[in-house]
Scaffold this motif. Structure first.
Motif, PDB file in Angstrom:
ATOM      1  N   GLN A 127       0.842  -1.190   0.000  1.00 41.16           N
ATOM      2  CA  GLN A 127       0.000   0.000   0.000  1.00 41.16           C
ATOM      3  C   GLN A 127       0.878   1.242   0.000  1.00 41.16           C
ATOM      4  O   GLN A 127       1.991   1.229   0.526  1.00 41.16           O
ATOM      5  CB  GLN A 127      -0.857   0.067   1.274  1.00 41.16           C
ATOM      6  N   PHE A 128       0.356   2.294  -0.615  1.00 40.10           N
ATOM      7  CA  PHE A 128       0.898   3.605  -0.266  1.00 40.10           C
ATOM      8  C   PHE A 128      -0.268   4.341   0.372  1.00 40.10           C
ATOM      9  O   PHE A 128      -1.426   4.066   0.065  1.00 40.10           O
ATOM     10  CB  PHE A 128       1.505   4.344  -1.469  1.00 40.10           C
ATOM     11  N   GLY A 129       0.079   5.244   1.269  1.00 31.11           N
ATOM     12  CA  GLY A 129      -1.000   5.948   1.934  1.00 31.11           C
ATOM     13  C   GLY A 129      -0.515   7.286   2.428  1.00 31.11           C
ATOM     14  O   GLY A 129       0.689   7.555   2.465  1.00 31.11           O
ATOM     15  N   VAL A 130      -1.465   8.136   2.771  1.00 30.07           N
ATOM     16  CA  VAL A 130      -1.100   9.434   3.324  1.00 30.07           C
ATOM     17  C   VAL A 130      -1.938   9.675   4.577  1.00 30.07           C
ATOM     18  O   VAL A 130      -3.054   9.163   4.701  1.00 30.07           O
ATOM     19  CB  VAL A 130      -1.307  10.591   2.307  1.00 30.07           C
ATOM     20  N   GLU A 131      -1.373  10.427   5.506  1.00 30.73           N
ATOM     21  CA  GLU A 131      -2.082  10.761   6.750  1.00 30.73           C
ATOM     22  C   GLU A 131      -1.831  12.245   7.048  1.00 30.73           C
ATOM     23  O   GLU A 131      -0.710  12.731   6.903  1.00 30.73           O
ATOM     24  CB  GLU A 131      -1.556   9.945   7.936  1.00 30.73           C
ATOM     25  N   ILE A 132      -2.908  12.928   7.445  1.00 30.15           N
ATOM     26  CA  ILE A 132      -2.803  14.348   7.830  1.00 30.15           C
ATOM     27  C   ILE A 132      -3.231  14.459   9.291  1.00 30.15           C
ATOM     28  O   ILE A 132      -4.293  13.948   9.654  1.00 30.15           O
ATOM     29  CB  ILE A 132      -3.750  15.228   6.969  1.00 30.15           C
ATOM     30  N   PHE A 133      -2.433  15.111  10.114  1.00 30.24           N
ATOM     31  CA  PHE A 133      -2.763  15.225  11.539  1.00 30.24           C
ATOM     32  C   PHE A 133      -2.999  16.670  11.945  1.00 30.24           C
ATOM     33  O   PHE A 133      -2.375  17.588  11.400  1.00 30.24           O
ATOM     34  CB  PHE A 133      -1.632  14.632  12.382  1.00 30.24           C
ATOM     35  N   GLY A 134      -3.914  16.847  12.911  1.00 28.46           N
ATOM     36  CA  GLY A 134      -4.124  18.162  13.509  1.00 28.46           C
ATOM     37  C   GLY A 134      -5.043  19.069  12.715  1.00 28.46           C
ATOM     38  O   GLY A 134      -5.106  20.259  12.982  1.00 28.46           O
ATOM     39  N   GLU A 135      -5.762  18.536  11.754  1.00 29.62           N
ATOM     40  CA  GLU A 135      -6.657  19.371  10.927  1.00 29.62           C
ATOM     41  C   GLU A 135      -8.089  18.856  11.066  1.00 29.62           C
ATOM     42  O   GLU A 135      -8.341  17.680  10.812  1.00 29.62           O
ATOM     43  CB  GLU A 135      -6.269  19.261   9.443  1.00 29.62           C
ATOM     44  N   THR A 136      -9.000  19.745  11.453  1.00 29.64           N
ATOM     45  CA  THR A 136     -10.393  19.312  11.613  1.00 29.64           C
ATOM     46  C   THR A 136     -11.261  19.656  10.402  1.00 29.64           C
ATOM     47  O   THR A 136     -12.345  19.125  10.254  1.00 29.64           O
ATOM     48  CB  THR A 136     -11.049  19.995  12.833  1.00 29.64           C
ATOM     49  N   SER A 137     -10.778  20.559   9.544  1.00 26.85           N
ATOM     50  CA  SER A 137     -11.705  21.139   8.577  1.00 26.85           C
ATOM     51  C   SER A 137     -12.115  20.159   7.476  1.00 26.85           C
ATOM     52  O   SER A 137     -11.342  19.299   7.054  1.00 26.85           O
ATOM     53  CB  SER A 137     -11.111  22.412   7.962  1.00 26.85           C
ATOM     54  N   ALA A 138     -13.355  20.341   7.044  1.00 32.34           N
ATOM     55  CA  ALA A 138     -13.922  19.494   6.000  1.00 32.34           C
ATOM     56  C   ALA A 138     -13.182  19.705   4.681  1.00 32.34           C
ATOM     57  O   ALA A 138     -13.089  18.792   3.853  1.00 32.34           O
ATOM     58  CB  ALA A 138     -15.408  19.827   5.840  1.00 32.34           C
ATOM     59  N   GLU A 139     -12.659  20.921   4.491  1.00 32.65           N
ATOM     60  CA  GLU A 139     -11.936  21.204   3.245  1.00 32.65           C
ATOM     61  C   GLU A 139     -10.710  20.299   3.111  1.00 32.65           C
ATOM     62  O   GLU A 139     -10.327  19.916   2.001  1.00 32.65           O
ATOM     63  CB  GLU A 139     -11.485  22.674   3.193  1.00 32.65           C
ATOM     64  N   VAL A 140     -10.091  19.979   4.259  1.00 30.71           N
ATOM     65  CA  VAL A 140      -8.915  19.100   4.223  1.00 30.71           C
ATOM     66  C   VAL A 140      -9.323  17.696   3.750  1.00 30.71           C
ATOM     67  O   VAL A 140      -8.616  17.058   2.967  1.00 30.71           O
ATOM     68  CB  VAL A 140      -8.216  19.073   5.608  1.00 30.71           C
ATOM     69  N   ASP A 141     -10.494  17.221   4.205  1.00 29.38           N
ATOM     70  CA  ASP A 141     -10.988  15.919   3.727  1.00 29.38           C
ATOM     71  C   ASP A 141     -11.167  15.959   2.203  1.00 29.38           C
ATOM     72  O   ASP A 141     -10.819  15.018   1.492  1.00 29.38           O
ATOM     73  CB  ASP A 141     -12.339  15.569   4.368  1.00 29.38           C
ATOM     74  N   ALA A 142     -11.733  17.074   1.738  1.00 33.52           N
ATOM     75  CA  ALA A 142     -11.957  17.204   0.292  1.00 33.52           C
ATOM     76  C   ALA A 142     -10.625  17.272  -0.455  1.00 33.52           C
ATOM     77  O   ALA A 142     -10.467  16.649  -1.511  1.00 33.52           O
ATOM     78  CB  ALA A 142     -12.801  18.443  -0.005  1.00 33.52           C
ATOM     79  N   GLU A 143      -9.664  17.986   0.115  1.00 44.93           N
ATOM     80  CA  GLU A 143      -8.350  18.064  -0.539  1.00 44.93           C
ATOM     81  C   GLU A 143      -7.703  16.686  -0.617  1.00 44.93           C
ATOM     82  O   GLU A 143      -7.063  16.329  -1.609  1.00 44.93           O
ATOM     83  CB  GLU A 143      -7.434  19.029   0.229  1.00 44.93           C
ATOM     84  N   LEU A 144      -7.891  15.897   0.445  1.00 50.07           N
ATOM     85  CA  LEU A 144      -7.344  14.538   0.486  1.00 50.07           C
ATOM     86  C   LEU A 144      -7.926  13.692  -0.669  1.00 50.07           C
ATOM     87  O   LEU A 144      -7.202  12.995  -1.380  1.00 50.07           O
ATOM     88  CB  LEU A 144      -7.712  13.912   1.833  1.00 50.07           C
ATOM     89  N   ILE A 145      -9.240  13.803  -0.861  1.00 51.63           N
ATOM     90  CA  ILE A 145      -9.897  13.039  -1.929  1.00 51.63           C
ATOM     91  C   ILE A 145      -9.434  13.564  -3.295  1.00 51.63           C
ATOM     92  O   ILE A 145      -9.162  12.798  -4.222  1.00 51.63           O
ATOM     93  CB  ILE A 145     -11.442  13.113  -1.774  1.00 51.63           C
ATOM     94  N   PHE A 146      -9.297  14.897  -3.379  1.00 49.27           N
ATOM     95  CA  PHE A 146      -8.788  15.514  -4.608  1.00 49.27           C
ATOM     96  C   PHE A 146      -7.383  14.981  -4.936  1.00 49.27           C
ATOM     97  O   PHE A 146      -7.072  14.656  -6.085  1.00 49.27           O
ATOM     98  CB  PHE A 146      -8.757  17.037  -4.403  1.00 49.27           C
ATOM     99  N   SER A 147      -6.543  14.822  -3.897  1.00 48.75           N
ATOM    100  CA  SER A 147      -5.175  14.344  -4.152  1.00 48.75           C
ATOM    101  C   SER A 147      -5.196  12.883  -4.603  1.00 48.75           C
ATOM    102  O   SER A 147      -4.464  12.499  -5.516  1.00 48.75           O
ATOM    103  CB  SER A 147      -4.278  14.532  -2.918  1.00 48.75           C
ATOM    104  N   ALA A 148      -6.055  12.076  -3.992  1.00 50.67           N
ATOM    105  CA  ALA A 148      -6.139  10.657  -4.382  1.00 50.67           C
ATOM    106  C   ALA A 148      -6.606  10.536  -5.833  1.00 50.67           C
ATOM    107  O   ALA A 148      -6.025   9.803  -6.638  1.00 50.67           O
ATOM    108  CB  ALA A 148      -7.105   9.919  -3.455  1.00 50.67           C
ATOM    109  N   PHE A 149      -7.640  11.296  -6.151  1.00 46.53           N
ATOM    110  CA  PHE A 149      -8.197  11.283  -7.510  1.00 46.53           C
ATOM    111  C   PHE A 149      -7.178  11.830  -8.509  1.00 46.53           C
ATOM    112  O   PHE A 149      -6.946  11.257  -9.578  1.00 46.53           O
ATOM    113  CB  PHE A 149      -9.474  12.139  -7.504  1.00 46.53           C
TER     114      PHE A 149
END
Ligand code: AMP
Length: 416
Positions: A127-149
């Protein structure tokens, strides 16, 4: 004697397939550095407790799929089935949240699950994976999905779909679970034995079941998105709105609960239309309480893990990165030392060089040069030694020229 073969569900990697792995790994490093992720490498084995607590003792992975054994000091050790709990442990143990900002990490490496091997499913997989810590905002979740896509687009994967859902939080999920459990209990006898057990232990996991009868029944169960508290509801709305801003296409899927216990709020999965039964390329989501569950502070987190074997299955053509090879041929044993010296000096200059040390005749050495795919053969014979030169044969055009030793660097700059 019985032949020793590789264990079931594992595979050896070599050319040409390994070129795809190298290509993909290089692209992962390159692509995710655009989002300021840093690499983290954690041990392949950990104390079993990490996954029992982290991944969740009720999950399929922990219940059925872990490679767990006792070491010589009688400690329970597990080959990591996934990397998120290890990354969280490593961050807490090394105090990385105070050292590194932004606290964004990526990893690439093998994982181990005692699973039924089939196309796209292995016991040692990567697997490769990424983890972001210390961020609560929904925009960060969206950015994560944007990066995967974006990454899958970058390596030219087509025919992919993004499914998203919210699994709520410890405030709202308890309101949903009894309703789900009641619905499951009503139809308990029609569910498979595994789901019957989950009805009392962890009804959310019924949605993971791949058996058609359980899918049909659970499609009628209450949906978690109808039970979200205001904060979770708003969070999910912002995730969807921001995905649209990022121009990421997605489908809300209320059945999506993911196979691991630690998720809160946003979960997502990207599937491929070309993979058959094992169609998930990657999955992830928010896990705001894992730090606390593992004894740490209250640190929100979000991330995903992608299956490298499954992405590789989609990669047909990768850009060729051809290195030019020089083969060094020598006329007879008397020139061998000179030939070896020449090979050493060329390799020190960073060139790919090959020679055969068996004093074969020149014709046979040309054959070897062909076999290794050399672009040029350098020939050292009596003449060349006497007049301080090298004969160079272009293996494609078969044209042969002689160059003076003092002009060698200039020739290399022009041709290599
Ligand atoms: P998970 O850690 O279960 O969320 O899985 C994340 C991704 O890893 C999946 O979407 C698959 O692409 C991949 N994966 C999970 N299990 C396996 C396996 N046994 N063999 C190959 N790939 C897997």
């Amino acid at each position: 004697m019985t032949k020793i073969i590789a264990p079931k569900g594992t595979k050896d990697l070599f050319q040409p397939e390994i070129l795809k792995w190298q290509f993909l790994e290089a692209r992962i490093r390159q692509f995710f550095s655009r989002f300021l992720y840093q690499e983290i490498r954690t041990p392949i084995f950990e104390h079993s407790e990490l996954f029992q607590k982290g991944t969740g003792s009720e999950t399929e992975v922990v219940q059925k799929e872990m490679y767990t054994f006792r070491d010589k000091a009688n400690r329970s050790i597990t080959l990591r089935p996934e990397n998120t709990p290890s990354v969280v442990r490593a961050i807490m143990e090394n105090n990385l949240l105070t050292e590194i900002f932004p606290a964004r990490f990526f990893y690439i490496g093998p994982m181990f699950r005692y699973d039924k091997p089939q196309k796209g499913r292995f016991r040692q997989f990567h697997q490769f994976g990424v983890e972001i810590f210390g961020e609560t905002s929904a925009e960060v979740d969206a950015e994560l999905i944007f990066s995967a896509f974006g990454f899958l687009n970058e390596v030219n994967l087509e025919d992919i779909e993004i499914h998203i859902n919210s699994v709520g939080c410890p405030q709202c999920r308890p309101g949903f679970l009894p309703e789900l459990q009641a619905a499951a209990q009503k139809q308990q006898n029609e569910l498979c034995p595994d789901c019957q057990r989950k009805t009392s232990t962890n009804p959310l996991r019924i949605f993971d079941c791949k058996k058609q009868q359980c899918i049909d029944i659970s499609n009628q169960f209450p949906k978690i998105t109808d039970y979200l508290c205001q904060d979770c509801h708003d969070h999910f709305q912002v995730v969807q709105r921001t995905l649209s801003t990022f121009e990421v296409p997605f489908t809300p899927n209320p059945r999506l609960v993911r196979g691991l216990d630690y998720y809160t709020r946003t979960v997502f999965e990207i599937t491929s239309g070309q993979l058959g039964a094992q169609d998930a390329l990657l999955g992830g989501g928010r896990y705001d309480h894992l730090f606390q569950e593992l004894g740490g502070k209250n640190i929100p987190a979000t991330g995903f893990a992608a299956g490298i074997e499954r992405i590789i299955l989609h990669l047909d053509k990768i850009p060729e990165t051809k290195t030019s090879i020089i083969f060094i041929a020598y006329q007879n044993a008397a020139m061998k030392t000179e030939a070896i010296k020449l090979s050493a000096s060329l390799r020190k200059k960073g060139l790919a060089v090959f020679m055969d040390y068996n004093d074969r005749n020149i014709k046979k050495q040309f054959k070897k040069s062909d076999r290794v795919g050399a672009a040029f053969t350098f020939i050292l014979g009596e003449d060349e030694i006497a007049n301080q030169s090298i004969s160079v044969k272009n293996m494609k055009t078969t044209e042969q020229t002689q160059i003076k030793r003092e002009d060698l660097d200039q020739w290399l700059r022009k041709h290599m």
